[in-house]
Scaffold this active site. Structure first.
Site, PDB file in Angstrom:
ATOM      1  N   HIS A   1      -5.582 -14.452   0.705  1.00 49.16           N
ATOM      2  CA  HIS A   1      -5.216 -13.189   0.055  1.00 49.16           C
ATOM      3  C   HIS A   1      -3.714 -12.963  -0.075  1.00 49.16           C
ATOM      4  O   HIS A   1      -3.286 -11.998  -0.691  1.00 49.16           O
ATOM      5  CB  HIS A   1      -5.838 -12.005   0.795  1.00 49.16           C
TER       6      HIS A   1
HETATM    7  C1  UD1 Z   1      -2.544  -5.745   2.806  1.00 52.68           C
HETATM    8  C2  UD1 Z   1      -1.335  -6.004   3.709  1.00 52.68           C
HETATM    9  C3  UD1 Z   1      -1.424  -7.399   4.278  1.00 52.68           C
HETATM   10  C4  UD1 Z   1      -2.758  -7.638   4.963  1.00 52.68           C
HETATM   11  C5  UD1 Z   1      -3.867  -7.330   3.972  1.00 52.68           C
HETATM   12  C6  UD1 Z   1      -5.236  -7.514   4.564  1.00 52.68           C
HETATM   13  C7  UD1 Z   1       0.807  -4.957   3.114  1.00 52.68           C
HETATM   14  C8  UD1 Z   1       2.117  -5.198   2.495  1.00 52.68           C
HETATM   15  N1  UD1 Z   1      -0.101  -5.949   2.930  1.00 52.68           N
HETATM   16  O1  UD1 Z   1      -2.479  -6.643   1.721  1.00 52.68           O
HETATM   17  O2  UD1 Z   1      -0.392  -7.569   5.239  1.00 52.68           O
HETATM   18  O3  UD1 Z   1      -2.820  -8.968   5.390  1.00 52.68           O
HETATM   19  O4  UD1 Z   1      -3.726  -5.971   3.555  1.00 52.68           O
HETATM   20  O5  UD1 Z   1      -6.221  -7.274   3.595  1.00 52.68           O
HETATM   21  O6  UD1 Z   1       0.588  -3.926   3.699  1.00 52.68           O
HETATM   22  N2  UD1 Z   1      -7.995  -3.285  -2.977  1.00 52.68           N
HETATM   23  C9  UD1 Z   1      -9.286  -2.900  -3.173  1.00 52.68           C
HETATM   24  N3  UD1 Z   1      -9.886  -2.157  -2.188  1.00 52.68           N
HETATM   25  C10 UD1 Z   1      -9.255  -1.782  -1.056  1.00 52.68           C
HETATM   26  C11 UD1 Z   1      -7.918  -2.178  -0.875  1.00 52.68           C
HETATM   27  C12 UD1 Z   1      -7.309  -2.925  -1.836  1.00 52.68           C
HETATM   28  O7  UD1 Z   1      -9.903  -3.211  -4.173  1.00 52.68           O
HETATM   29  O8  UD1 Z   1      -9.867  -1.106  -0.200  1.00 52.68           O
HETATM   30  C13 UD1 Z   1      -7.347  -4.107  -4.016  1.00 52.68           C
HETATM   31  C14 UD1 Z   1      -6.469  -3.298  -4.946  1.00 52.68           C
HETATM   32  O9  UD1 Z   1      -6.588  -3.813  -6.213  1.00 52.68           O
HETATM   33  C15 UD1 Z   1      -5.071  -3.569  -4.439  1.00 52.68           C
HETATM   34  C16 UD1 Z   1      -5.198  -4.994  -3.902  1.00 52.68           C
HETATM   35  O10 UD1 Z   1      -6.530  -5.093  -3.408  1.00 52.68           O
HETATM   36  O11 UD1 Z   1      -4.129  -3.427  -5.436  1.00 52.68           O
HETATM   37  C17 UD1 Z   1      -4.239  -5.320  -2.807  1.00 52.68           C
HETATM   38  O12 UD1 Z   1      -4.304  -4.339  -1.767  1.00 52.68           O
HETATM   39  P1  UD1 Z   1      -2.981  -3.941  -0.909  1.00 52.68           P
HETATM   40  O13 UD1 Z   1      -3.338  -2.979   0.166  1.00 52.68           O
HETATM   41  O14 UD1 Z   1      -1.902  -3.575  -1.848  1.00 52.68           O
HETATM   42  O15 UD1 Z   1      -2.524  -5.300  -0.300  1.00 52.68           O
HETATM   43  P2  UD1 Z   1      -3.353  -6.440   0.408  1.00 52.68           P
HETATM   44  O16 UD1 Z   1      -3.207  -7.655  -0.425  1.00 52.68           O
HETATM   45  O17 UD1 Z   1      -4.739  -6.005   0.751  1.00 52.68           O
END
Ligand code: UD1
Length: 386
Positions: free
Chosen positions: A228
């Site tokens: 991820h």
């Molecule tokens: C975040 C953390 C990362 C951690 C990871 C675990 C930061 C900078 N990054 O990254 O350190 O390893 O979480 O998962 O804080 N999304 C969904 N549903 C959700 C959450 C996210 O669909 O419940 C999708 C959204 O499109 C979002 C993307 O996933 O834009 C990324 O989510 P985000 O929280 O921005 O970063 P992660 O890649 O999950």
């Protein structure tokens, strides 16, 4: 004055002497780390009046809700509902909403865990309001400033009052950065506290209640993949290369791959398809995932926590990154950092599949008692600080 009234007065004054403790969580890897702290607070008699704050950085049932249920985390006292966004947008939203509740509730101590945007945002807000900050999992460094988590770690540690470290490298980094020795505490790892707790629970759970039981019947011998990190999944050529390497490995060993929403969106956007020997699933609940990876021949991942959980359980792990902020998993554990070069990944996987996996031991203090040590330390040092 009656005895009952006096007792009430005494209770009220004991309550008022308790320090108000905020515990912050926002994203999936935070939930495993706060669970043991909350369990211990509930069990023990600590001089704290705890409040749980969920920033809502992760919000889906599969990324958040199911973890609260399985890890026995109570309903948060505050839910900030920030959701997804750019780093600036997400961090800013958390800060504005967290500041409001800090101003209302006036916590004495804020505990932040890990290295996600919620960790950074809440640490900054607390510190600017002169609230003391305890950072759990402090001092880890990848040295890679292209990694958003590295910036989050550096900034959080720059302003924290207590540093709770999981491994010796954390201690060394913090000392080298000039942090006061008496504020750094090598306590072990709350994530491993949680792992052991859940392993015990899993033993008592009927296998039929877990969706991964069926997968394990279909694939008696398998590896597990998670990916991820933006550095692995946001670039089309890089992601295609990784999937090719995984496809090659999966000809010998079927791979089960619970796909993170970011990765799923990018695979679709870049038109990358995987062969059937890579079995893609939705993100899994903690118990379903534990049930899966604990019996895997091999784990391939870019996660931080999974490098540690595989080391704690003695499962061979290949980390698909150029570096790790958790070197103890390589020095003492079962982890090997293999980078992103498909040829290297395939060669290292073959080595493990041919029975030549490296041995490992469980690191010092990864014994299930980290939450107790943290809360005892805070109780001993946090209630006399004024
Ligand atoms: C975040 C953390 C990362 C951690 C990871 C675990 C930061 C900078 N990054 O990254 O350190 O390893 O979480 O998962 O804080 N999304 C969904 N549903 C959700 C959450 C996210 O669909 O419940 C999708 C959204 O499109 C979002 C993307 O996933 O834009 C990324 O989510 P985000 O929280 O921005 O970063 P992660 O890649 O999950």
């Amino acid at each position: 004055m009656s005895a009952i009234l006096r007792r009430q007065d005494l209770n009220a004054s004991a309550e008022s002497r308790k320090k108000r403790l905020f515990i912050v969580a926002g994203a999936r890897p935070n939930f495993m780390k706060i669970a043991p702290l909350l369990r211990e607070l509930k069990r023990g008699t600590y001089p704290f009046d705890p409040r749980l704050v969920h920033t809502g950085q992760h919000y889906d049932q599969t990324m958040s809700g199911v973890f609260f249920e399985e890890l026995e985390i109570p309903t948060p006292d505050y839910h900030l509902e920030v959701g997804s966004g750019s780093h600036a947008e997400q961090t800013a939203k958390i800060m504005v909403r967290f500041e409001e509740i800090c101003l209302n509730e006036r916590p004495d101590i804020v505990i932040v865990v890990g290295d996600v945007n919620s960790t950074l945002a809440c640490a900054i807000v607390a510190k600017k309001l002169h609230v003391k900050v305890a950072h759990v999992e402090a001092g880890l460094r990848s040295g890679d400033m292209a990694m958003p988590e590295e910036i989050n770690r550096l900034v959080t540690d720059a302003i924290s009052d207590w540093f709770f470290v999981t491994e010796k490298s954390g201690l060394e980094h913090l000392l080298a950065e000039g942090k006061p020795k008496e504020r750094i505490f090598f306590v072990g790892h709350v994530m491993i506290d949680n792992l052991f707790h859940q392993v015990e629970k899993l033993r008592r759970l009927p296998a039929s209640t877990l969706s991964t039981t069926r997968l394990k019947e279909d694939f008696p011998d398998y590896g597990v993949v998670t990916l991820h990190r933006p550095s692995n999944v946001d670039d089309p050529a890089g992601l295609a290369g990784l999937i090719e390497a995984l496809a090659e490995i999966s000809r010998d060993l079927p791979l089960i791959f619970p796909v993170h929403p970011r990765t799923r969106a990018n695979l679709q956007k870049f038109g990358i398809e995987a062969p059937k020997t890579i079995v893609m699933t939705q993100p899994l609940s903690y118990m379903d995932f534990l049930n899966l990876f604990k019996d895997a021949r091999l784990v391939l991942t870019d996660s931080g926590g999974l490098q540690e959980e595989t080391t704690a359980l003695g499962i061979p792990c290949l980390t698909l990154r150029e570096n790790t902020e958790r070197p103890i998993t390589v020095i003492e554990g079962t982890n090997t950092v293999v980078g992103k070069d498909p040829a290297r990944i395939m060669a290292e996987a073959r080595r493990i599949l041919s029975g030549r996996s490296k041995p490992g031991r469980r690191p010092d203090l990864w014994d299930g008692q980290a939450a107790v040590r943290i809360l005892h330390t805070l109780a001993a040092t946090g209630t006399t600080d004024g």
